[in-house]
Structure formats: structure tokens, C-alpha cells
Design a protein around this motif. Sequence first.
Motif, PDB file in Angstrom:
ATOM      1  N   LYS A   6       0.601  -0.869  -0.002  1.00 46.14           N
ATOM      2  CA  LYS A   6       0.492  -0.059   0.185  1.00 46.14           C
ATOM      3  C   LYS A   6       0.916   1.524   0.359  1.00 46.14           C
ATOM      4  O   LYS A   6       1.708   0.997   0.233  1.00 46.14           O
ATOM      5  N   GLY A   7       0.161   2.214   0.163  1.00 46.67           N
ATOM      6  CA  GLY A   7       0.695   3.953   0.514  1.00 46.67           C
ATOM      7  C   GLY A   7       2.182   3.964  -1.071  1.00 46.67           C
ATOM      8  O   GLY A   7       1.521   3.691  -2.020  1.00 46.67           O
ATOM      9  N   PHE A   8       2.939   4.648  -0.034  1.00 38.76           N
ATOM     10  CA  PHE A   8       4.235   4.935  -1.032  1.00 38.76           C
ATOM     11  C   PHE A   8       4.814   3.701  -2.432  1.00 38.76           C
ATOM     12  O   PHE A   8       4.901   4.338  -3.229  1.00 38.76           O
ATOM     13  N   GLY A   9       4.903   2.552  -1.486  1.00 42.69           N
ATOM     14  CA  GLY A   9       6.109   1.925  -1.704  1.00 42.69           C
ATOM     15  C   GLY A   9       4.654   1.125  -3.004  1.00 42.69           C
ATOM     16  O   GLY A   9       5.527   0.816  -4.192  1.00 42.69           O
ATOM     17  N   ARG A  10       3.573   1.197  -2.867  1.00 40.24           N
ATOM     18  CA  ARG A  10       2.301   0.675  -4.290  1.00 40.24           C
ATOM     19  C   ARG A  10       2.968   1.442  -5.767  1.00 40.24           C
ATOM     20  O   ARG A  10       2.710   0.865  -6.617  1.00 40.24           O
ATOM     21  N   GLU A  11       3.017   2.859  -5.042  1.00 39.62           N
ATOM     22  CA  GLU A  11       2.921   3.936  -5.921  1.00 39.62           C
ATOM     23  C   GLU A  11       3.955   4.228  -7.151  1.00 39.62           C
ATOM     24  O   GLU A  11       4.234   4.124  -7.696  1.00 39.62           O
ATOM     25  N   LEU A  12       5.242   3.746  -6.695  1.00 36.34           N
ATOM     26  CA  LEU A  12       6.570   3.814  -6.654  1.00 36.34           C
ATOM     27  C   LEU A  12       6.714   2.552  -7.564  1.00 36.34           C
ATOM     28  O   LEU A  12       7.059   2.692  -8.974  1.00 36.34           O
ATOM     29  N   VAL A  13       6.225   1.067  -7.097  1.00 37.23           N
ATOM     30  CA  VAL A  13       5.991   0.367  -8.827  1.00 37.23           C
ATOM     31  C   VAL A  13       5.285   0.670  -9.413  1.00 37.23           C
ATOM     32  O   VAL A  13       5.943   0.728 -11.224  1.00 37.23           O
ATOM     33  N   LYS A  14       4.390   0.877  -9.309  1.00 37.70           N
ATOM     34  CA  LYS A  14       3.522   1.605 -10.903  1.00 37.70           C
ATOM     35  C   LYS A  14       4.038   2.542 -11.309  1.00 37.70           C
ATOM     36  O   LYS A  14       4.339   2.623 -12.558  1.00 37.70           O
ATOM     37  N   ARG A  15       4.998   3.260 -11.040  1.00 37.19           N
ATOM     38  CA  ARG A  15       5.720   4.796 -11.569  1.00 37.19           C
ATOM     39  C   ARG A  15       6.984   4.211 -12.145  1.00 37.19           C
ATOM     40  O   ARG A  15       7.598   4.058 -13.030  1.00 37.19           O
ATOM     41  N   VAL A  16       7.684   3.020 -11.763  1.00 38.19           N
ATOM     42  CA  VAL A  16       8.840   2.603 -11.728  1.00 38.19           C
ATOM     43  C   VAL A  16       8.644   2.001 -13.191  1.00 38.19           C
ATOM     44  O   VAL A  16       8.829   1.714 -14.021  1.00 38.19           O
TER      45      VAL A  16
ATOM     46  N   ALA B 271       1.496  -8.556 -12.606  1.00 35.45           N
ATOM     47  CA  ALA B 271       1.083  -9.678 -13.471  1.00 35.45           C
ATOM     48  C   ALA B 271       1.004  -8.052 -14.581  1.00 35.45           C
ATOM     49  O   ALA B 271       0.952  -6.808 -14.498  1.00 35.45           O
ATOM     50  N   GLY B 272       1.424  -8.929 -15.321  1.00 39.05           N
ATOM     51  CA  GLY B 272       1.427  -8.657 -16.781  1.00 39.05           C
ATOM     52  C   GLY B 272       2.866  -7.344 -17.160  1.00 39.05           C
ATOM     53  O   GLY B 272       3.302  -7.807 -18.428  1.00 39.05           O
ATOM     54  N   HIS B 273       4.306  -7.995 -16.062  1.00 37.74           N
ATOM     55  CA  HIS B 273       5.091  -7.380 -16.354  1.00 37.74           C
ATOM     56  C   HIS B 273       6.235  -8.569 -15.937  1.00 37.74           C
ATOM     57  O   HIS B 273       7.397  -7.853 -15.242  1.00 37.74           O
ATOM     58  N   GLU B 274       5.692  -9.090 -15.886  1.00 36.58           N
ATOM     59  CA  GLU B 274       6.695 -10.348 -14.916  1.00 36.58           C
ATOM     60  C   GLU B 274       8.080 -10.495 -15.732  1.00 36.58           C
ATOM     61  O   GLU B 274       8.908 -10.689 -15.687  1.00 36.58           O
ATOM     62  N   ASP B 275       8.338  -9.691 -16.846  1.00 37.91           N
ATOM     63  CA  ASP B 275       9.739  -9.870 -17.735  1.00 37.91           C
ATOM     64  C   ASP B 275      10.384  -8.504 -16.838  1.00 37.91           C
ATOM     65  O   ASP B 275      11.315  -8.710 -17.554  1.00 37.91           O
ATOM     66  N   ARG B 276      10.115  -7.642 -16.578  1.00 38.05           N
ATOM     67  CA  ARG B 276      10.627  -6.589 -15.785  1.00 38.05           C
ATOM     68  C   ARG B 276      10.235  -6.763 -14.180  1.00 38.05           C
ATOM     69  O   ARG B 276      11.014  -5.758 -13.607  1.00 38.05           O
ATOM     70  N   ALA B 277      10.045  -7.355 -13.964  1.00 35.39           N
ATOM     71  CA  ALA B 277       8.863  -6.840 -12.210  1.00 35.39           C
ATOM     72  C   ALA B 277       9.268  -8.417 -11.656  1.00 35.39           C
ATOM     73  O   ALA B 277       8.471  -9.837 -12.189  1.00 35.39           O
ATOM     74  N   LEU B 278       8.911  -8.997 -10.882  1.00 38.91           N
ATOM     75  CA  LEU B 278       9.002  -9.331  -9.680  1.00 38.91           C
ATOM     76  C   LEU B 278       8.586  -9.288  -8.097  1.00 38.91           C
ATOM     77  O   LEU B 278       8.997  -8.126  -7.766  1.00 38.91           O
TER      78      LEU B 278
END
Length: 285
Positions: free
Chosen positions: A16-26, A48-55
Motif C-alpha cells: 500500500k501507500g508510497f511503495g505501491r505507487e512507486l512500483v507503478k511509476r517505475v 501481473a503483465g510485467h513479469e519480464d521486468r517485475a518480481l
Amino acid sequence: MTENTAPVWFITGCSKGFGRELVKRVLARGWRVVATARNPAAIADLVAGHEDRALALALDVTRPEQIEASVAATMKRFGRIDVLVNNAGYGYAASVEEGDEAAIRTMFDTNLFGLAAVTRKVLPILRAQGGGAIVNLSSLAGLSGNAGTGYYAASKFAVEGLSDALAKEVEQFGIKVLLVEPGPFETEFTRSLASTASTLPAYAGSVATRIDQLLTSTNRPGDPVRAAEAIIAALTAAKTPHRLVLGAKALNDVRAKLDSMRRDFDTWEKVTLEADYPEARAPAR
């Protein structure tokens, strides 16, 4: 920028919060990210949908074995970490007199000792790479304490002191340290706020009132999306600041604190200088 050269962000507390939004922006910028949370199911939708760049990984920053495993998994997958964001943390409200020892220590384990443990694990990677950035989420409370949140402020003041020292230690390696100091934001902070109710009549008009305001107030003008953008802007600027205050209330309160400190320093300058041995005294600058 190709996928293999895109920076890798390692972010704690992403549910939630800053961490969640940072993931989206990154991810929106085409960068790579390791999103962590105590319950990885809570952040599955982010990757989800970004498995090539996200873990998405499980990480409770108070558990050394999970820190070890999550950093190892990051290096195995991406081979590097460019930005560490120490975002995991929560608040505890109580008067200083009525604070619960176990609750205080539990909060410090996450807010300070967990942050430090993750930092210690990632720092050798950043040094070996010849640079990077560490973002430590502090708070307005890390600059100015208030009734009812003294122990939370103490944990964030500790983060501030640690970050000041860290910045001086790692600057030589090309590593930046950014302290983020938000005021009130819509981050579900109060939902995770632990508290010990003030029952002493002496604190009815101060601590009890403020804790009630913290738990019930809906007046949180800060936008986490804009905060995430501000953090990225600071990190990608030609010169990254060491401190980034977020929100009008935070800025106003910090300036008031600085003015108050300066008034005390100036008023008591003579007494301050006379505390040195006479032969060692130097004029104030």
C-alpha cells in the motif's frame, strides 16, 4: 534504454501507500522492479503483465532469512540493484508515559532495525557496481515530534541520523542517500497505526485528543501518486537532494521548527559559547 540496461529498483513495503505507487511509476517508465511485502499475494496485481521486468517477493524486514533470500533472488533474476527504497514501516501512538514496551520495540524492529538490515545487505552490491541510490522513507515526524507520537517520531529521528551518517560514508562510492519526509498523505497509514489509548486525565486535552484525530481524520491532503513522482524526480535530477519534504503541511511545520531552533540558538548564543574552556573559544559563525 534496453531491458537489460534499465535500472532495477528494490522496494520494501509495497502492499500500500508510497511503495505501491512507486512500483507503478517505475514500471510505467520501462524500468525493472522487485516489489516486496510480507504477503506477496497482496502485490501480485502490481507485477501481473510485467513479469519480464517485475518480481514480487515475500519480505518481512524483521526476518534476516527473508532479507537474504529476497536479495539473492533479485541478483539471480536481474544481476543488479540500482535503487533501494526502504519504505516498510508503520506507526505507534501513545503518550511517552503510557507507551507499551513491547509495542515500541516491535515498531523499532521494523522502522529502524529492519531498514538498517536491508541496507547492510544491499550496500555491498551498490559499492561493487560503483554507484546507486538508497531512499529512506522518513516522515515529518522525523523532524518534529508531536504529542501522542513520540515513539514513532523517535524511530524516524533515528532513521534521519542513520541516513545523515550513511550519506557521508557512501558518497565516495557514488551512492546517493535520499531522505523522504512526507506530511499527512492518503496512504492507509492510520489503518496500520498501532496505539495505546491514553487513560490518564492529565493527557486528555493533548495526547488523547491527538490520537483520536489520527484515527478518525480524513483530512490528508497528500497524494501518494504525486509523492511517487516527486521521489523519482529527485532521484533523476542533476543533483539529488539529501532531504525531500513532501506536502505543504510538512514544509510549513519544518520551517516553523527551524525558526524555533534558530531563535533558541541565537538567544542562548552567549551561554553556548561560554561552555567551552576560555582558551578554546572561537567566535560563532
